[in-house]
Design a protein around this motif. Structure first.
Motif, PDB file in Angstrom:
ATOM      1  N   ARG A   1       0.852  -1.191   0.000  1.00  0.00           N
ATOM      2  CA  ARG A   1       0.000   0.000   0.000  1.00  0.00           C
ATOM      3  C   ARG A   1       0.891   1.246   0.000  1.00  0.00           C
ATOM      4  NH1 ARG A   1      -1.036   2.727   4.486  1.00  0.00           N
ATOM      5  NH2 ARG A   1       0.434   2.317   6.158  1.00  0.00           N
TER       6      ARG A   1
ATOM      7  N   LEU B   1      -1.696   5.039  15.296  1.00  0.00           N
ATOM      8  CA  LEU B   1      -0.388   5.713  15.316  1.00  0.00           C
ATOM      9  C   LEU B   1       0.501   5.129  14.224  1.00  0.00           C
ATOM     10  CD1 LEU B   1       0.468   6.146  19.114  1.00  0.00           C
ATOM     11  CD2 LEU B   1      -0.059   7.938  17.435  1.00  0.00           C
ATOM     12  N   GLY B   2      -0.066   5.062  13.011  1.00  0.00           N
ATOM     13  CA  GLY B   2       0.738   4.625  11.873  1.00  0.00           C
ATOM     14  C   GLY B   2       1.416   5.833  11.251  1.00  0.00           C
ATOM     15  N   THR B   3       1.661   5.751   9.946  1.00  0.00           N
ATOM     16  CA  THR B   3       2.345   6.841   9.253  1.00  0.00           C
ATOM     17  C   THR B   3       1.608   8.159   9.456  1.00  0.00           C
ATOM     18  OG1 THR B   3       2.849   5.203   7.569  1.00  0.00           O
ATOM     19  CG2 THR B   3       3.323   7.495   7.019  1.00  0.00           C
ATOM     20  N   LEU B   4       0.297   8.137   9.220  1.00  0.00           N
ATOM     21  CA  LEU B   4      -0.465   9.387   9.253  1.00  0.00           C
ATOM     22  C   LEU B   4      -0.754   9.834  10.681  1.00  0.00           C
ATOM     23  CD1 LEU B   4      -2.934   8.668   6.293  1.00  0.00           C
ATOM     24  CD2 LEU B   4      -0.751   9.896   6.242  1.00  0.00           C
TER      25      LEU B   4
ATOM     26  N   ARG C   1      -2.316  -0.787  17.761  1.00  0.00           N
ATOM     27  CA  ARG C   1      -2.459  -2.227  18.078  1.00  0.00           C
ATOM     28  C   ARG C   1      -1.252  -2.708  18.869  1.00  0.00           C
ATOM     29  NH1 ARG C   1      -0.865  -6.709  15.567  1.00  0.00           N
ATOM     30  NH2 ARG C   1       0.171  -5.396  14.038  1.00  0.00           N
ATOM     31  N   THR C   2      -0.063  -2.325  18.388  1.00  0.00           N
ATOM     32  CA  THR C   2       1.163  -2.727  19.070  1.00  0.00           C
ATOM     33  C   THR C   2       1.764  -1.521  19.803  1.00  0.00           C
ATOM     34  OG1 THR C   2       2.422  -2.244  17.066  1.00  0.00           O
ATOM     35  CG2 THR C   2       1.679  -4.513  17.348  1.00  0.00           C
TER      36      THR C   2
ATOM     37  N   LYS D   1       3.914   1.522  20.966  1.00  0.00           N
ATOM     38  CA  LYS D   1       4.590   2.584  20.195  1.00  0.00           C
ATOM     39  C   LYS D   1       5.210   3.588  21.154  1.00  0.00           C
ATOM     40  CE  LYS D   1       3.503   1.849  15.799  1.00  0.00           C
ATOM     41  NZ  LYS D   1       3.132   0.510  15.936  1.00  0.00           N
TER      42      LYS D   1
ATOM     43  N   PRO E   1     -10.958  11.375   9.664  1.00  0.00           N
ATOM     44  CA  PRO E   1     -10.433  11.280   8.301  1.00  0.00           C
ATOM     45  C   PRO E   1      -9.993   9.847   7.979  1.00  0.00           C
ATOM     46  CG  PRO E   1      -8.726  12.056   9.768  1.00  0.00           C
ATOM     47  CD  PRO E   1      -9.892  11.663  10.630  1.00  0.00           C
TER      48      PRO E   1
ATOM     49  N   ARG F   1     -11.786   6.121   8.152  1.00  0.00           N
ATOM     50  CA  ARG F   1     -12.740   5.434   7.289  1.00  0.00           C
ATOM     51  C   ARG F   1     -14.112   5.447   7.964  1.00  0.00           C
ATOM     52  NH1 ARG F   1      -9.925   6.233   3.562  1.00  0.00           N
ATOM     53  NH2 ARG F   1      -8.886   4.720   2.213  1.00  0.00           N
TER      54      ARG F   1
ATOM     55  N   ASP G   1     -14.893  13.134   7.229  1.00  0.00           N
ATOM     56  CA  ASP G   1     -14.381  13.200   5.853  1.00  0.00           C
ATOM     57  C   ASP G   1     -14.684  11.920   5.091  1.00  0.00           C
ATOM     58  OD1 ASP G   1     -12.703  14.561   3.820  1.00  0.00           O
ATOM     59  OD2 ASP G   1     -11.355  12.845   4.128  1.00  0.00           O
TER      60      ASP G   1
ATOM     61  N   SER H   1      -6.852  14.068   2.569  1.00  0.00           N
ATOM     62  CA  SER H   1      -5.562  14.030   1.885  1.00  0.00           C
ATOM     63  C   SER H   1      -5.667  13.093   0.694  1.00  0.00           C
ATOM     64  CB  SER H   1      -4.462  13.555   2.824  1.00  0.00           C
ATOM     65  OG  SER H   1      -3.211  13.772   2.216  1.00  0.00           O
TER      66      SER H   1
ATOM     67  N   TYR I   1      -4.419  -4.859   6.916  1.00  0.00           N
ATOM     68  CA  TYR I   1      -3.800  -3.557   6.615  1.00  0.00           C
ATOM     69  C   TYR I   1      -2.298  -3.691   6.548  1.00  0.00           C
ATOM     70  CZ  TYR I   1      -2.414  -2.906  11.553  1.00  0.00           C
ATOM     71  OH  TYR I   1      -1.852  -3.033  12.796  1.00  0.00           O
TER      72      TYR I   1
HETATM   73  P1  NDP Z   1      -0.939   2.674   8.955  1.00  0.00           P
HETATM   74  O1  NDP Z   1      -1.197   1.265   8.554  1.00  0.00           O
HETATM   75  O2  NDP Z   1       0.435   3.222   8.857  1.00  0.00           O
HETATM   76  O3  NDP Z   1      -1.396   2.860  10.484  1.00  0.00           O
HETATM   77  C1  NDP Z   1      -2.539   2.272  10.988  1.00  0.00           C
HETATM   78  C2  NDP Z   1      -2.529   2.445  12.487  1.00  0.00           C
HETATM   79  O4  NDP Z   1      -3.720   1.850  13.002  1.00  0.00           O
HETATM   80  C3  NDP Z   1      -1.357   1.722  13.146  1.00  0.00           C
HETATM   81  O5  NDP Z   1      -0.868   2.476  14.238  1.00  0.00           O
HETATM   82  C4  NDP Z   1      -2.002   0.436  13.652  1.00  0.00           C
HETATM   83  O6  NDP Z   1      -1.375  -0.139  14.780  1.00  0.00           O
HETATM   84  C5  NDP Z   1      -3.364   0.943  14.035  1.00  0.00           C
HETATM   85  N1  NDP Z   1      -4.309  -0.164  14.115  1.00  0.00           N
HETATM   86  C6  NDP Z   1      -4.706  -1.003  13.124  1.00  0.00           C
HETATM   87  N2  NDP Z   1      -5.552  -1.925  13.608  1.00  0.00           N
HETATM   88  C7  NDP Z   1      -5.689  -1.658  14.928  1.00  0.00           C
HETATM   89  C8  NDP Z   1      -6.420  -2.259  15.992  1.00  0.00           C
HETATM   90  N3  NDP Z   1      -7.186  -3.340  15.784  1.00  0.00           N
HETATM   91  N4  NDP Z   1      -6.323  -1.729  17.219  1.00  0.00           N
HETATM   92  C9  NDP Z   1      -5.537  -0.645  17.450  1.00  0.00           C
HETATM   93  N5  NDP Z   1      -4.811  -0.022  16.499  1.00  0.00           N
HETATM   94  C10 NDP Z   1      -4.897  -0.532  15.255  1.00  0.00           C
HETATM   95  O7  NDP Z   1      -1.963   3.577   8.155  1.00  0.00           O
HETATM   96  P2  NDP Z   1      -1.832   5.120   7.737  1.00  0.00           P
HETATM   97  O8  NDP Z   1      -1.437   5.895   8.937  1.00  0.00           O
HETATM   98  O9  NDP Z   1      -1.015   5.258   6.504  1.00  0.00           O
HETATM   99  O10 NDP Z   1      -3.342   5.428   7.321  1.00  0.00           O
HETATM  100  C11 NDP Z   1      -4.399   5.276   8.247  1.00  0.00           C
HETATM  101  C12 NDP Z   1      -5.725   5.308   7.513  1.00  0.00           C
HETATM  102  O11 NDP Z   1      -5.993   6.630   7.058  1.00  0.00           O
HETATM  103  C13 NDP Z   1      -5.775   4.490   6.212  1.00  0.00           C
HETATM  104  O12 NDP Z   1      -5.983   3.124   6.484  1.00  0.00           O
HETATM  105  C14 NDP Z   1      -6.939   5.109   5.507  1.00  0.00           C
HETATM  106  O13 NDP Z   1      -8.108   4.445   5.893  1.00  0.00           O
HETATM  107  C15 NDP Z   1      -6.974   6.545   6.042  1.00  0.00           C
HETATM  108  N6  NDP Z   1      -6.674   7.533   4.988  1.00  0.00           N
HETATM  109  C16 NDP Z   1      -7.611   8.503   4.727  1.00  0.00           C
HETATM  110  C17 NDP Z   1      -7.370   9.472   3.762  1.00  0.00           C
HETATM  111  C18 NDP Z   1      -8.384  10.551   3.520  1.00  0.00           C
HETATM  112  O14 NDP Z   1      -8.210  11.364   2.615  1.00  0.00           O
HETATM  113  N7  NDP Z   1      -9.437  10.645   4.283  1.00  0.00           N
HETATM  114  C19 NDP Z   1      -6.136   9.502   2.982  1.00  0.00           C
HETATM  115  C20 NDP Z   1      -5.206   8.450   3.356  1.00  0.00           C
HETATM  116  C21 NDP Z   1      -5.484   7.511   4.321  1.00  0.00           C
HETATM  117  P3  NDP Z   1       0.132  -0.718  14.675  1.00  0.00           P
HETATM  118  O15 NDP Z   1       1.004   0.509  14.515  1.00  0.00           O
HETATM  119  O16 NDP Z   1       0.333  -1.377  15.971  1.00  0.00           O
HETATM  120  O17 NDP Z   1       0.157  -1.619  13.484  1.00  0.00           O
END
Ligand code: NDP
Length: 311
Positions: A88, A143-146, A166-167, A169, A224, A226, A250, A277, A311
């Motif tokens: 992705r 707390l992923g990239t965004l 999830r994990t 940080k 922002p 889903r 959004d 975004s 994801y």
């Molecule tokens: P990442 O995959 O980098 O981060 C996802 C985060 O969610 C991680 O910190 C992950 O935890 C956490 N997570 C996932 N599942 C769980 C769970 N079951 N319990 C707790 N935490 C969880 O994604 P991005 O930051 O790149 O993007 C996030 C979302 O933003 C995208 O999936 C998309 O839906 C949305 N998006 C929206 C846009 C818009 O214009 N509105 C544009 C771009 C993205 P861990 O770090 O432990 O894996």
């Protein structure tokens, strides 16, 4: 041997990507041809989007990886014919910067109470200064990239920041919580909650009535991430009852949001049309080319999707 990169995200996207992606492939030192048509067995890489025209990946028997241009993969990860590694979009600096700007802007709108002064038909002189950011708790779910980039920016502004993933940080100046055990602590008493989680089986309806009930009275929800992350009925009930003072949304379960949806008419809901975004062609093209180069060197793809996690 020349690599065949099939662009399957559609004609409109190709018009935007053809030049930057051709340039990026070359600058990455790849001998590659970017095409919109090819015999499936000749294709080395597919660049696509969840709504791309290749929906049956079975004939692409020699394809080494499928790269989406989107950060969210819920529209493609469940495709049973897609057995090739799926990457992705991560670290597109334009995508991340756009989200940081959108989230910071909407958090500041609510923090500063801007609406009261922008829409003030009675010219009320309501002399109440807003609190400082340090007096406001903002929780970012995801707390992923965004989410991390947004948390860092809001921490710089001075907000009392919390995050949840999830994990485990660690982000400077952000109180990080994780897993089921950390969920309540992340939410308890928060004034503003921002959702930046992916849409997976584990995250659907994560913000339900119970979760909303843990927030501070009159809290604000900003989504922002889903649409399915929020229980819409619980959100509307909390807005009507006063537990929430506003929701800025959004993303929605159905997009475009149907004209008769109650969100459009609700006085305390702001709808933005999935514009928080988006992937920016130049920076995204460089990320795609870098990932193909990585794969050619036998390295792990950046943004490799875990099918089981979604994801
Ligand atoms: P990442 O995959 O980098 O981060 C996802 C985060 O969610 C991680 O910190 C992950 O935890 C956490 N997570 C996932 N599942 C769980 C769970 N079951 N319990 C707790 N935490 C969880 O994604 P991005 O930051 O790149 O993007 C996030 C979302 O933003 C995208 O999936 C998309 O839906 C949305 N998006 C929206 C846009 C818009 O214009 N509105 C544009 C771009 C993205 P861990 O770090 O432990 O894996």
């Amino acid at each position: 041997m020349t690599l065949t990169v099939l662009f399957a995200a559609g004609d409109a996207a190709f018009a935007d990507y053809e030049a930057p992606l051709t340039r990026a492939l070359s600058e990455a030192g790849l001998d590659a041809r970017l095409v919109t048509e090819a015999a499936p067995e000749d294709v080395d890489y597919i660049v696509t989007a969840p709504n791309g025209w290749v929906q049956d990946f079975t004939p692409y028997t020699n394809t080494k990886a499928v790269q989406t241009l989107w950060a969210g993969v819920e529209g493609i990860v469940g495709n049973d014919t897609l057995t090739q590694p799926l990457a992705r979009m991560v670290d597109d600096e334009g995508l991340t910067q756009g989200m940081v700007e959108w989230v910071t802007g909407h958090v500041l709108r609510h923090h500063l109470g801007m609406d009261a002064h922008i829409v003030n038909p009675d010219h009320a002189w309501d002399h109440q200064a807003p609190p400082l950011a340090a007096e406001r708790t903002v929780t970012i779910l995801g707390l992923g990239t965004l989410g991390t980039a947004c948390a860092r920016m809001l921490a710089t502004v001075g907000f009392d920041m919390r995050g949840w993933s999830r994990t485990e940080k660690s982000v400077e100046d952000v109180a990080c919580h994780h897993g089921d055990a950390g969920f309540g602590t992340a939410l308890d008493g928060a004034d503003i909650v921002v959702l930046l989680l992916p849409d997976t089986a584990a995250t659907r309806n994560v913000l339900d009535a119970a979760a909303i009930g843990r927030l501070a009275r009159g809290a604000v929800v900003i989504n922002p991430g889903r649409g399915p992350l929020i229980d819409d009925d619980a959100l509307l009930a909390a807005l009507d009852e006063g537990q929430l003072s506003h929701a800025t949304l959004d993303v929605f379960r159905t997009e475009p949001l149907p004209q008769d949806h109650p969100f459009w008419a609700h006085p305390r809901v702001t709808v933005t049309p999935h514009i928080a975004s988006e992937t920016r062609t130049d920076s995204a093209a460089r990320e795609v080319a870098a990932n193909i180069a990585r794969c050619e060197r036998g390295e792990t793809l950046k943004g490799l999707v875990d099918r089981d996690r979604g994801y």
